[in-house]
Write a protein that holds these residues in place. Structure first.
Motif, short mmCIF file in Angstrom:
data_model
loop_
_atom_site.label_atom_id
_atom_site.label_comp_id
_atom_site.label_asym_id
_atom_site.label_seq_id
_atom_site.Cartn_x
_atom_site.Cartn_y
_atom_site.Cartn_z
N ARG A 92 0.85 -1.19 0.00
CA ARG A 92 0.00 0.00 0.00
C ARG A 92 0.88 1.24 0.00
O ARG A 92 1.59 1.48 0.95
N GLY A 93 0.82 2.01 -1.08
CA GLY A 93 1.77 3.10 -1.19
C GLY A 93 1.18 4.49 -1.30
O GLY A 93 1.86 5.41 -1.71
N THR A 94 -0.08 4.67 -0.92
CA THR A 94 -0.65 6.02 -1.05
C THR A 94 -0.10 6.92 0.06
O THR A 94 0.41 6.44 1.06
N GLU A 95 -0.26 8.23 -0.18
CA GLU A 95 0.19 9.22 0.80
C GLU A 95 -0.48 8.95 2.16
O GLU A 95 0.17 8.98 3.20
N GLY A 96 -1.77 8.66 2.13
CA GLY A 96 -2.52 8.39 3.37
C GLY A 96 -1.98 7.18 4.11
O GLY A 96 -1.86 7.19 5.33
N ASP A 97 -1.60 6.14 3.35
CA ASP A 97 -1.03 4.93 3.97
C ASP A 97 0.27 5.26 4.67
O ASP A 97 0.53 4.80 5.77
N LYS A 98 1.10 6.06 3.98
CA LYS A 98 2.40 6.42 4.56
C LYS A 98 2.21 7.20 5.85
O LYS A 98 2.90 6.97 6.84
N LEU A 99 1.26 8.13 5.82
CA LEU A 99 1.00 8.94 7.01
C LEU A 99 0.52 8.06 8.16
O LEU A 99 0.96 8.21 9.29
N SER A 100 -0.38 7.11 7.85
CA SER A 100 -0.86 6.21 8.90
C SER A 100 0.30 5.44 9.50
O SER A 100 0.37 5.24 10.71
N ALA A 101 1.23 5.01 8.63
CA ALA A 101 2.39 4.25 9.10
C ALA A 101 3.23 5.09 10.04
O ALA A 101 3.62 4.64 11.12
N PHE A 102 3.51 6.33 9.65
CA PHE A 102 4.34 7.20 10.49
C PHE A 102 3.61 7.57 11.78
O PHE A 102 4.21 7.63 12.84
N GLU A 103 2.29 7.79 11.67
CA GLU A 103 1.53 8.11 12.86
C GLU A 103 1.52 6.95 13.85
O GLU A 103 1.49 7.15 15.05
N ALA A 104 1.55 5.74 13.30
CA ALA A 104 1.55 4.56 14.19
C ALA A 104 2.93 4.36 14.83
O ALA A 104 3.08 3.56 15.73
N GLY A 105 3.94 5.09 14.33
CA GLY A 105 5.25 5.01 14.97
C GLY A 105 6.32 4.32 14.13
O GLY A 105 7.38 3.96 14.66
N ALA A 106 6.08 4.14 12.82
CA ALA A 106 7.11 3.55 11.97
C ALA A 106 8.26 4.54 11.79
O ALA A 106 8.04 5.75 11.76
N ASP A 107 9.48 4.02 11.71
CA ASP A 107 10.63 4.89 11.46
C ASP A 107 10.86 5.09 9.98
O ASP A 107 11.40 6.09 9.55
N ASP A 108 10.47 4.08 9.22
CA ASP A 108 10.63 4.19 7.78
C ASP A 108 9.58 3.28 7.13
O ASP A 108 8.88 2.53 7.81
N TYR A 109 9.53 3.35 5.80
CA TYR A 109 8.43 2.75 5.07
C TYR A 109 8.96 2.32 3.71
O TYR A 109 9.57 3.14 3.02
N VAL A 110 8.78 1.08 3.32
CA VAL A 110 9.14 0.68 1.95
C VAL A 110 7.93 0.04 1.27
O VAL A 110 7.17 -0.70 1.87
N THR A 111 7.78 0.38 0.01
CA THR A 111 6.65 -0.11 -0.77
C THR A 111 7.11 -1.25 -1.67
O THR A 111 8.13 -1.14 -2.34
N LYS A 112 6.34 -2.34 -1.66
CA LYS A 112 6.63 -3.48 -2.55
C LYS A 112 6.28 -3.09 -3.97
O LYS A 112 5.24 -2.43 -4.16
#
Ligand code: CA
Length: 234
Positions: A86-106
């Motif tokens: 899941r690579g949308t802007e909203g998904d990324k924000l949810s990930a960071f809000e949940a406390g992720a340090d980084d994010y990679v999209t398959k």
């Protein structure tokens, strides 16, 4: 420094095997788990330096697991990279809000992934060395000594008042502050500023945080003041 240990939490076996093999080849030690129950067992047995967490898992999701990690005193600071299709802007924000340090999209390259693992590990190492004046809430990392703020790993320039305001909010995530309390914390005693000034600086702070999406973490509590949202699981 010991060999970097990575928790790989991924339910799809072929992907998990591919990840583990490639990471081991790159010199990492790997702890392999197919679900969050296995991941918890793995973390209990041996501490890891970085966790690679797939978002979509059967049962408990990667985001929910991340929320749990961030509530555990011993695991709160563990660097987590969320892996997802899941690579949308909203998904990324949810990930960071949940406390992720980084994010990679398959799909991602192994070179990119190992570089990101090393980067979050380095950041965490630097933090551990001088953690007393550093505060981390979700994607926000504030260093009071160096007077720097990073949002989602990227530096954010802040004025002094905005910095002090954010520092107060980050000291106690979830707490509601009145404007008067924020004035006390962010301005020196006797500074000739009114409560309206707090609103102006909150506005500037949100503007500075907007590119990272972290502006949404600063919540207005009507009739009272402001608070910083606690990173939550969703
Ligand atoms: Ca999956």
């Amino acid at each position: 420094m010991h060999c970097t240990r990575v928790l790989v939490l991924e339910d799809e076996r072929p992907i998990r095997r591919m990840l583990c093999t490639a990471l081991e080849r790159a010199g990492f030690q790997v702890c392999e788990s197919a679900d969050t129950t296995e991941a918890r067992r793995c973390l209990k047995e041996t501490p890891v330096d970085v966790a690679l967490v797939d978002w979509m898992l059967p049962g408990e999701s990667g985001i929910a697991f991340l929320g749990w990690l961030r509530r555990e005193p011993e695991l709160r600071a563990l660097p987590v990279i969320l892996v997802t299709a899941r690579g949308t802007e909203g998904d990324k924000l949810s990930a960071f809000e949940a406390g992720a340090d980084d994010y990679v999209t398959k799909p991602f390259s192994m070179a990119e992934l190992t570089a990101r693992i090393r980067a979050v590990r380095r950041r965490a190492g630097a933090q551990g060395a001088a953690s007393r004046n550093k505060t981390k809430v979700g994607p926000l990392e504030l260093d009071a000594d160096a007077f720097t703020l990073h949002a989602g790993g990227r530096p954010v320039r802040l004025g002094r008042a905005e910095f002090r305001l954010l520092q107060a909010l980050m000291d106690e995530p979830g707490r509601v502050w009145t404007r008067a309390q924020l004035l006390d914390r962010a301005w020196s005693v006797g500074a000739d500023v009114g409560e309206r000034t707090v609103d102006v600086h909150i506005l500037r702070l949100r503007k500075a945080l907007a590119p990272s999406g972290c502006d949404r973490m600063i919540e207005t509590v009507r009739g009272v003041g402001y608070r910083l949202a606690r990173p939550t699981a969703s």
